[in-house]
Design a protein around this motif. Structure first.
Motif, PDB file in Angstrom:
ATOM      1  N   LEU A   1      10.739   0.162   4.268  1.00 16.21           N
ATOM      2  CA  LEU A   1       9.566   0.681   3.751  1.00 16.21           C
ATOM      3  C   LEU A   1       8.478   0.598   4.746  1.00 16.21           C
ATOM      4  O   LEU A   1       7.657   1.264   4.958  1.00 16.21           O
TER       5      LEU A   1
ATOM      6  N   GLU B   1       5.324   7.318   9.045  1.00 15.53           N
ATOM      7  CA  GLU B   1       4.593   8.497   8.191  1.00 15.53           C
ATOM      8  C   GLU B   1       3.067   8.556   8.463  1.00 15.53           C
ATOM      9  O   GLU B   1       2.461   9.399   8.499  1.00 15.53           O
ATOM     10  N   TRP B   2       2.594   7.391   9.104  1.00 14.69           N
ATOM     11  CA  TRP B   2       1.134   7.284   9.531  1.00 14.69           C
ATOM     12  C   TRP B   2       1.155   8.105  10.985  1.00 14.69           C
ATOM     13  O   TRP B   2       0.086   8.965  10.992  1.00 14.69           O
TER      14      TRP B   2
ATOM     15  N   GLN C   1       9.073   3.082   7.475  1.00 14.68           N
ATOM     16  CA  GLN C   1       8.723   4.532   6.879  1.00 14.68           C
ATOM     17  C   GLN C   1       7.339   4.594   6.885  1.00 14.68           C
ATOM     18  O   GLN C   1       6.834   5.557   7.131  1.00 14.68           O
ATOM     19  N   ALA C   2       6.801   3.676   6.596  1.00 15.38           N
ATOM     20  CA  ALA C   2       4.950   3.677   6.513  1.00 15.38           C
ATOM     21  C   ALA C   2       4.660   3.808   7.556  1.00 15.38           C
ATOM     22  O   ALA C   2       3.543   4.661   7.902  1.00 15.38           O
TER      23      ALA C   2
ATOM     24  N   GLN D   1       0.972  -1.305  -0.015  1.00 10.88           N
ATOM     25  CA  GLN D   1      -0.093   0.064  -0.041  1.00 10.88           C
ATOM     26  C   GLN D   1       0.943   1.216  -0.001  1.00 10.88           C
ATOM     27  O   GLN D   1       0.639   2.211  -0.696  1.00 10.88           O
ATOM     28  N   PHE D   2       1.928   1.107   0.807  1.00 12.32           N
ATOM     29  CA  PHE D   2       2.900   2.326   0.813  1.00 12.32           C
ATOM     30  C   PHE D   2       3.555   2.597  -0.435  1.00 12.32           C
ATOM     31  O   PHE D   2       3.676   3.832  -0.962  1.00 12.32           O
ATOM     32  N   CYS D   3       3.873   1.585  -1.067  1.00 13.05           N
ATOM     33  CA  CYS D   3       4.654   1.793  -2.773  1.00 13.05           C
ATOM     34  C   CYS D   3       3.464   2.321  -3.692  1.00 13.05           C
ATOM     35  O   CYS D   3       3.841   3.308  -4.285  1.00 13.05           O
TER      36      CYS D   3
ATOM     37  N   LYS E   1       0.993   4.150  -3.031  1.00 18.21           N
ATOM     38  CA  LYS E   1       0.775   5.517  -2.669  1.00 18.21           C
ATOM     39  C   LYS E   1       1.847   6.329  -3.165  1.00 18.21           C
ATOM     40  O   LYS E   1       1.674   7.716  -3.581  1.00 18.21           O
ATOM     41  N   LYS E   2       3.004   5.948  -3.134  1.00 13.06           N
ATOM     42  CA  LYS E   2       4.182   6.722  -3.234  1.00 13.06           C
ATOM     43  C   LYS E   2       4.596   6.363  -4.843  1.00 13.06           C
ATOM     44  O   LYS E   2       5.585   6.972  -5.462  1.00 13.06           O
ATOM     45  N   GLN E   3       4.001   5.459  -5.513  1.00 13.71           N
ATOM     46  CA  GLN E   3       4.206   5.047  -6.999  1.00 13.71           C
ATOM     47  C   GLN E   3       5.695   4.937  -7.122  1.00 13.71           C
ATOM     48  O   GLN E   3       6.227   5.317  -7.898  1.00 13.71           O
ATOM     49  N   ILE E   4       6.045   3.997  -6.257  1.00 14.61           N
ATOM     50  CA  ILE E   4       7.386   3.285  -6.377  1.00 14.61           C
ATOM     51  C   ILE E   4       7.328   1.746  -6.544  1.00 14.61           C
ATOM     52  O   ILE E   4       6.277   1.195  -5.915  1.00 14.61           O
TER      53      ILE E   4
END
Lengths: 240, 144
Positions: A228, A235-236, A231-232, A209-211, A213-216
């Motif tokens: 990641l 960020e939350w 990091q997710a 989901q994080f990738c 959202k970040k389009q990576i």
């Protein structure tokens, strides 16, 4: 006489004399409670070719935090007729056995010699058999626990950032609840917790989901996935 | 879909920083799970004050760039036995905060809301590592 159920004494250092030879009697693979970190869940899932969601559902209890043991014979759910089915990715607690490790967040470590199962055929070094090079460090070097320690340290650092946030949120929420004349019931908390903990320990889903959202792209490297995942979560938390 | 009552309840429980009950529980669950999976525990460090030790706060005047050992003692505050007991019984790091009382009047609050902020102003803050967080990794017997 020391019983198997006595609490371990963390009085060994890396330089303490120690040796142990596993005889694969598998006694230590029964009737245990083994906690799993997200890194361990990820490694075990990959070993079995499963997603973390599938692994959590099939091989853990308490929402991914504890390894499942079979109810009939008390054996680890990852044990088969040949022994450990995930030996190359087994959890840190299994790698260190028959040692326990205490690792300070701010550095420093101590080890405990765990009391063996009474029927264990594993061989402990004695004063008569220990060689000069037989130390806790030499035993651990053969168990490849360094990647686990690195990942655990990163989650420990995350935890030290989360705890003050939790304390602040609880204080603020209690003030608001008091003002609103409401209180959280235990039932409501339990319903949310069981679901949400499982969500967090499902590294594949969180990272996916994080990738997105970040389009990576989703990295294939486990350490990068753990990066990641952390990091997710961070960020939350920044939203509060 | 949430009904309006549930939504109102969540909104009413939102903290000033917008966390709602669901997110707070999610956060609590995460911290609990991480703590459990890492085997987090407290270990009181060897530098903790021994039981019965007399605790004092001392203020020294330091000369910039000078020898810290030659700082001049300005004043000492003795802690009461009750306060010392509280400090000895506490777990985790301690924060020593020097505060001053503000001479400003309390800011106006909406009707019916009690003041939750203190007029104290923090001048300095120091964390004392009284205890150390540790991770315990070991196999535990299920009947323990």
């Amino acid at each position: 006489m020391i019983s198997e159920t006595d609490p371990p004494l963390f009085n060994l250092s890396r330089y303490s004399a120690f040796s142990y030879e596993c005889k694969r009697c598998l006694k230590c693979c029964h009737d245990k409670r083994i906690s799993l970190t997200p890194y361990e869940v990820l490694r075990l899932a990959r070993n079995l070719g499963l997603t973390t969601k599938q692994f959590i559902a099939e091989f853990t209890v308490e929402a991914g935090t504890i390894l499942r043991f079979r109810s009939d014979d008390g054996a680890c759910s990852l044990l088969n007729e040949h022994g450990c089915s995930v030996h190359s990715d087994r959890p840190a607690a299994c790698r260190m056995y028959p040692l326990g490790g205490s690792f300070g967040f701010a550095g420093g470590e101590k080890f405990a010699r765990l009391t063996p199962h009474p029927e264990s055929t594993g061989i402990y070094g004695t004063a008569a058999t220990l060689q000069r090079d037989d130390t806790v460090a030499s035993f651990l070097s053969g168990q490849d626990i360094a990647p686990y320690q690195r990942a655990n340290q990163r989650y420990a650092e995350l935890l030290t950032r989360l705890i003050p946030l939790v304390a602040g949120c609880i204080t603020a929420a209690l003030e608001c609840e008091t003002a609103a004349g409401e209180a959280t019931t235990e039932d409501e908390t339990a319903t949310y917790s069981a679901f949400e903990i499982a969500e967090w320990f499902d590294v594949d889903t969180v990272v996916g989901q994080f990738c997105a959202k970040k389009q990576i792209p989703i990295p294939s490297d486990l350490d990068a996935q753990i990066d990641l995942h952390i990091q997710a979560i961070e960020e939350w938390c920044e939203e509060f | 879909m949430k009904d309006s009552t549930e939504e109102q309840l969540e909104n009413s429980l939102a903290t000033p920083s917008t966390i709602n009950r669901r997110d707070m529980t999610k956060l609590l669950g995460l911290v609990t799970a991480l703590s459990a999976s890492l085997g987090v525990t407290f270990t009181v460090s060897a530098s903790s004050p021994a039981a019965g030790a007399q605790l004092k706060l001392k203020f020294f005047q330091q000369i910039p760039g000078g020898d810290p050992a030659k700082a001049r003692l300005l004043c000492t505050i003795d802690l009461s036995p009750e306060d010392q007991q509280k400090l000895a019984a506490s777990e985790g790091p301690l924060e020593l905060r020097m505060v001053a009382l503000s001479t400003f009047k309390d800011r106006e609050l909406p009707a019916g809301r009690a003041a939750t902020t203190s007029p104290e102003v923090t001048i300095s803050s120091t964390t004392i590592a009284k205890a150390n967080w540790s991770m315990i990794k070991q196999q535990i017997n299920r009947r323990d």
